[in-house]
Design a protein around this motif. Structure first.
Motif, PDB file in Angstrom:
ATOM      1  N   TYR A   1      23.093   2.527   6.037  1.00 39.63           N
ATOM      2  CA  TYR A   1      22.510   1.194   5.883  1.00 39.63           C
ATOM      3  C   TYR A   1      21.278   1.318   5.003  1.00 39.63           C
ATOM      4  O   TYR A   1      20.449   2.206   5.204  1.00 39.63           O
ATOM      5  CB  TYR A   1      22.112   0.617   7.244  1.00 39.63           C
ATOM      6  CG  TYR A   1      23.262   0.472   8.213  1.00 39.63           C
ATOM      7  CD1 TYR A   1      23.704   1.554   8.955  1.00 39.63           C
ATOM      8  CD2 TYR A   1      23.902  -0.749   8.373  1.00 39.63           C
ATOM      9  CE1 TYR A   1      24.770   1.429   9.838  1.00 39.63           C
ATOM     10  CE2 TYR A   1      24.957  -0.890   9.257  1.00 39.63           C
ATOM     11  CZ  TYR A   1      25.386   0.203   9.979  1.00 39.63           C
ATOM     12  OH  TYR A   1      26.437   0.065  10.847  1.00 39.63           O
TER      13      TYR A   1
ATOM     14  N   TYR B   1      18.076  -0.891   2.747  1.00 36.26           N
ATOM     15  CA  TYR B   1      17.301  -2.124   2.826  1.00 36.26           C
ATOM     16  C   TYR B   1      16.254  -2.160   1.722  1.00 36.26           C
ATOM     17  O   TYR B   1      15.781  -1.122   1.261  1.00 36.26           O
ATOM     18  CB  TYR B   1      16.536  -2.192   4.156  1.00 36.26           C
ATOM     19  CG  TYR B   1      17.352  -1.848   5.369  1.00 36.26           C
ATOM     20  CD1 TYR B   1      17.500  -0.526   5.777  1.00 36.26           C
ATOM     21  CD2 TYR B   1      17.981  -2.843   6.105  1.00 36.26           C
ATOM     22  CE1 TYR B   1      18.258  -0.202   6.885  1.00 36.26           C
ATOM     23  CE2 TYR B   1      18.740  -2.523   7.229  1.00 36.26           C
ATOM     24  CZ  TYR B   1      18.873  -1.197   7.604  1.00 36.26           C
ATOM     25  OH  TYR B   1      19.627  -0.879   8.706  1.00 36.26           O
TER      26      TYR B   1
ATOM     27  N   TYR C   1      12.502  -4.268   1.383  1.00 35.55           N
ATOM     28  CA  TYR C   1      11.468  -5.138   1.923  1.00 35.55           C
ATOM     29  C   TYR C   1      10.395  -5.274   0.854  1.00 35.55           C
ATOM     30  O   TYR C   1      10.296  -4.442  -0.048  1.00 35.55           O
ATOM     31  CB  TYR C   1      10.806  -4.515   3.158  1.00 35.55           C
ATOM     32  CG  TYR C   1      11.674  -4.427   4.401  1.00 35.55           C
ATOM     33  CD1 TYR C   1      12.582  -3.379   4.557  1.00 35.55           C
ATOM     34  CD2 TYR C   1      11.561  -5.361   5.412  1.00 35.55           C
ATOM     35  CE1 TYR C   1      13.366  -3.283   5.700  1.00 35.55           C
ATOM     36  CE2 TYR C   1      12.338  -5.279   6.572  1.00 35.55           C
ATOM     37  CZ  TYR C   1      13.233  -4.241   6.699  1.00 35.55           C
ATOM     38  OH  TYR C   1      13.998  -4.145   7.837  1.00 35.55           O
TER      39      TYR C   1
ATOM     40  N   PHE D   1      11.455  -8.825   4.943  1.00 34.17           N
ATOM     41  CA  PHE D   1      12.807  -8.369   4.652  1.00 34.17           C
ATOM     42  C   PHE D   1      13.370  -9.125   3.451  1.00 34.17           C
ATOM     43  O   PHE D   1      13.216 -10.345   3.343  1.00 34.17           O
ATOM     44  CB  PHE D   1      13.670  -8.626   5.889  1.00 34.17           C
ATOM     45  CG  PHE D   1      15.136  -8.431   5.681  1.00 34.17           C
ATOM     46  CD1 PHE D   1      15.980  -9.535   5.539  1.00 34.17           C
ATOM     47  CD2 PHE D   1      15.690  -7.167   5.654  1.00 34.17           C
ATOM     48  CE1 PHE D   1      17.333  -9.380   5.372  1.00 34.17           C
ATOM     49  CE2 PHE D   1      17.053  -6.998   5.489  1.00 34.17           C
ATOM     50  CZ  PHE D   1      17.877  -8.109   5.340  1.00 34.17           C
TER      51      PHE D   1
ATOM     52  N   SER E   1      19.785  -6.331   3.125  1.00 31.64           N
ATOM     53  CA  SER E   1      20.382  -5.102   3.648  1.00 31.64           C
ATOM     54  C   SER E   1      21.752  -4.916   3.000  1.00 31.64           C
ATOM     55  O   SER E   1      22.396  -5.871   2.565  1.00 31.64           O
ATOM     56  CB  SER E   1      20.503  -5.152   5.172  1.00 31.64           C
ATOM     57  OG  SER E   1      21.326  -6.227   5.572  1.00 31.64           O
TER      58      SER E   1
ATOM     59  N   TYR F   1      25.422  -2.557   3.230  1.00 36.08           N
ATOM     60  CA  TYR F   1      26.246  -1.645   4.027  1.00 36.08           C
ATOM     61  C   TYR F   1      27.653  -1.688   3.505  1.00 36.08           C
ATOM     62  O   TYR F   1      28.172  -2.767   3.175  1.00 36.08           O
ATOM     63  CB  TYR F   1      26.206  -2.061   5.499  1.00 36.08           C
ATOM     64  CG  TYR F   1      27.217  -1.368   6.374  1.00 36.08           C
ATOM     65  CD1 TYR F   1      28.294  -2.057   6.915  1.00 36.08           C
ATOM     66  CD2 TYR F   1      27.085  -0.006   6.655  1.00 36.08           C
ATOM     67  CE1 TYR F   1      29.225  -1.415   7.706  1.00 36.08           C
ATOM     68  CE2 TYR F   1      28.014   0.641   7.452  1.00 36.08           C
ATOM     69  CZ  TYR F   1      29.089  -0.064   7.978  1.00 36.08           C
ATOM     70  OH  TYR F   1      30.010   0.580   8.758  1.00 36.08           O
TER      71      TYR F   1
ATOM     72  N   SER G   1      24.908  -7.115   3.454  1.00 39.10           N
ATOM     73  CA  SER G   1      25.257  -7.477   4.816  1.00 39.10           C
ATOM     74  C   SER G   1      24.368  -8.598   5.351  1.00 39.10           C
ATOM     75  O   SER G   1      24.776  -9.351   6.226  1.00 39.10           O
ATOM     76  CB  SER G   1      25.163  -6.259   5.726  1.00 39.10           C
ATOM     77  OG  SER G   1      23.967  -5.549   5.498  1.00 39.10           O
ATOM     78  N   GLU G   2      23.162  -8.688   4.833  1.00 38.26           N
ATOM     79  CA  GLU G   2      22.248  -9.747   5.259  1.00 38.26           C
ATOM     80  C   GLU G   2      21.206  -9.916   4.166  1.00 38.26           C
ATOM     81  O   GLU G   2      20.829  -8.943   3.523  1.00 38.26           O
ATOM     82  CB  GLU G   2      21.575  -9.351   6.584  1.00 38.26           C
ATOM     83  CG  GLU G   2      20.828 -10.470   7.285  1.00 38.26           C
ATOM     84  CD  GLU G   2      20.320 -10.060   8.665  1.00 38.26           C
ATOM     85  OE1 GLU G   2      20.625  -8.945   9.140  1.00 38.26           O
ATOM     86  OE2 GLU G   2      19.602 -10.878   9.278  1.00 38.26           O
TER      87      GLU G   2
ATOM     88  N   PHE H   1       9.395  -1.900  -0.711  1.00 38.16           N
ATOM     89  CA  PHE H   1       9.782  -0.746   0.092  1.00 38.16           C
ATOM     90  C   PHE H   1      11.296  -0.680   0.217  1.00 38.16           C
ATOM     91  O   PHE H   1      11.941  -1.684   0.538  1.00 38.16           O
ATOM     92  CB  PHE H   1       9.197  -0.844   1.507  1.00 38.16           C
ATOM     93  CG  PHE H   1       7.706  -0.778   1.570  1.00 38.16           C
ATOM     94  CD1 PHE H   1       6.960  -1.920   1.805  1.00 38.16           C
ATOM     95  CD2 PHE H   1       7.033   0.425   1.417  1.00 38.16           C
ATOM     96  CE1 PHE H   1       5.581  -1.881   1.879  1.00 38.16           C
ATOM     97  CE2 PHE H   1       5.651   0.484   1.481  1.00 38.16           C
ATOM     98  CZ  PHE H   1       4.929  -0.670   1.715  1.00 38.16           C
TER      99      PHE H   1
ATOM    100  N   LEU I   1      22.184   0.053  13.078  1.00 38.71           N
ATOM    101  CA  LEU I   1      21.522  -1.254  13.013  1.00 38.71           C
ATOM    102  C   LEU I   1      20.175  -1.250  13.727  1.00 38.71           C
ATOM    103  O   LEU I   1      20.041  -0.688  14.808  1.00 38.71           O
ATOM    104  CB  LEU I   1      22.393  -2.326  13.678  1.00 38.71           C
ATOM    105  CG  LEU I   1      23.724  -2.667  13.033  1.00 38.71           C
ATOM    106  CD1 LEU I   1      24.447  -3.717  13.877  1.00 38.71           C
ATOM    107  CD2 LEU I   1      23.536  -3.169  11.627  1.00 38.71           C
ATOM    108  N   ALA I   2      19.203  -1.944  13.134  1.00 38.51           N
ATOM    109  CA  ALA I   2      17.919  -2.140  13.803  1.00 38.51           C
ATOM    110  C   ALA I   2      18.127  -2.871  15.124  1.00 38.51           C
ATOM    111  O   ALA I   2      17.450  -2.610  16.118  1.00 38.51           O
ATOM    112  CB  ALA I   2      16.970  -2.927  12.911  1.00 38.51           C
TER     113      ALA I   2
ATOM    114  N   GLN J   1      14.496   2.660  11.096  1.00 33.93           N
ATOM    115  CA  GLN J   1      14.615   2.599   9.651  1.00 33.93           C
ATOM    116  C   GLN J   1      13.557   3.524   9.054  1.00 33.93           C
ATOM    117  O   GLN J   1      12.398   3.505   9.469  1.00 33.93           O
ATOM    118  CB  GLN J   1      14.427   1.171   9.138  1.00 33.93           C
ATOM    119  CG  GLN J   1      15.573   0.262   9.545  1.00 33.93           C
ATOM    120  CD  GLN J   1      15.450  -1.148   9.024  1.00 33.93           C
ATOM    121  OE1 GLN J   1      14.599  -1.468   8.199  1.00 33.93           O
ATOM    122  NE2 GLN J   1      16.331  -2.028   9.485  1.00 33.93           N
TER     123      GLN J   1
END
Lengths: 116, 109
Positions: free
Chosen positions: A31, A33, A35, A45, A48, A50, A55-56, A91, A98-99, A105
């Protein structure tokens, strides 16, 4: 201990230019990300990623932004036409799960983007 | 909407004094909660998560669902604890963290 790396550490660009921020996540993580943190504000955020797809994503992540994993190791964030308000610390992070399932993370050191 | 509130921007304590960094959250489900720390010129790193109920570097945090809080505590502050501390929430099954604005802890000699 493996770490997330990011390049460059600082990027200065002119408004309207395209920028690509690069990240190498931890090798066995699945995964990924992005930020960002505008100076004096909270870490927010963006997106993300995956299984080779988004995914989001947040409301901030509009059509100006895109992400890619062009090979087995790099993960990139592209901003198509930068605006002054894109100036921030970006970042990259990666995780094994998953968080929301309480996975940690791991964050990179950040890329400071300055748009002039 | 999910939200994390850290009411103090800056907290200054003397070495050896107890420390409590406040974190309140807003989320209707069962949250996953984390504390991250950022020492000067270093990256964000996990300090602890509520599910593990462990003590790291003398810090503990207890999830209080009634008060929707996840305060970070340490009985005796050390100078090396000076850093930026972020509380973060994740909703079950989601990918992202929602961060608070952070609290800068300064431990004075």
């Amino acid at each position: 201990e493996p770490e997330v790396t990011q390049t460059p550490s600082h990027q200065v660009t002119q408004m309207g230019q395209e920028v690509i921020l690069r990240c190498v996540p931890i090798s066995n993580h699945l995964y990924f990300y992005w930020y960002r943190q505008i100076l004096g504000q909270k870490v927010e955020f963006l997106v993300s990623f995956y299984n080779n797809e988004i995914s989001e994503k947040s409301e901030i992540f509009d059509d100006q932004f895109s992400v890619e994993r062009p090979d087995g190791s790099n993960f990139t964030l592209k901003i198509r036409s930068t605006k002054l308000e894109d100036s921030a610390m970006y970042f990259c992070a990666s995780s094994a799960g998953l968080a929301g399932d309480s996975y940690e993370q791991y964050f990179g050191p950040g890329t400071r983007l300055t748009v002039t | 909407a999910q939200r994390v509130t850290q009411p103090e921007k800056l907290l200054s304590v003397f070495k050896g004094a107890p420390v409590e960094l406040k974190c309140n959250y807003s989320y209707s489900g069962s949250p996953e909660l984390f504390w991250y720390v950022q020492y000067s010129r270093q990256r964000l790193q996990l300090l602890l998560r509520h599910i593990s109920r462990e003590s790291i570097k003398g810090f503990t945090a207890d999830l209080n669902k009634g008060e929707t809080s996840f305060h970070l505590k340490k009985p005796f502050a050390q100078e090396e604890d000076s850093a930026m501390y972020y509380c973060a929430l994740s909703a079950s099954g989601t990918y992202k963290y929602i961060f608070g604005t952070g609290t800068r802890l300064k431990v004075l000699a």
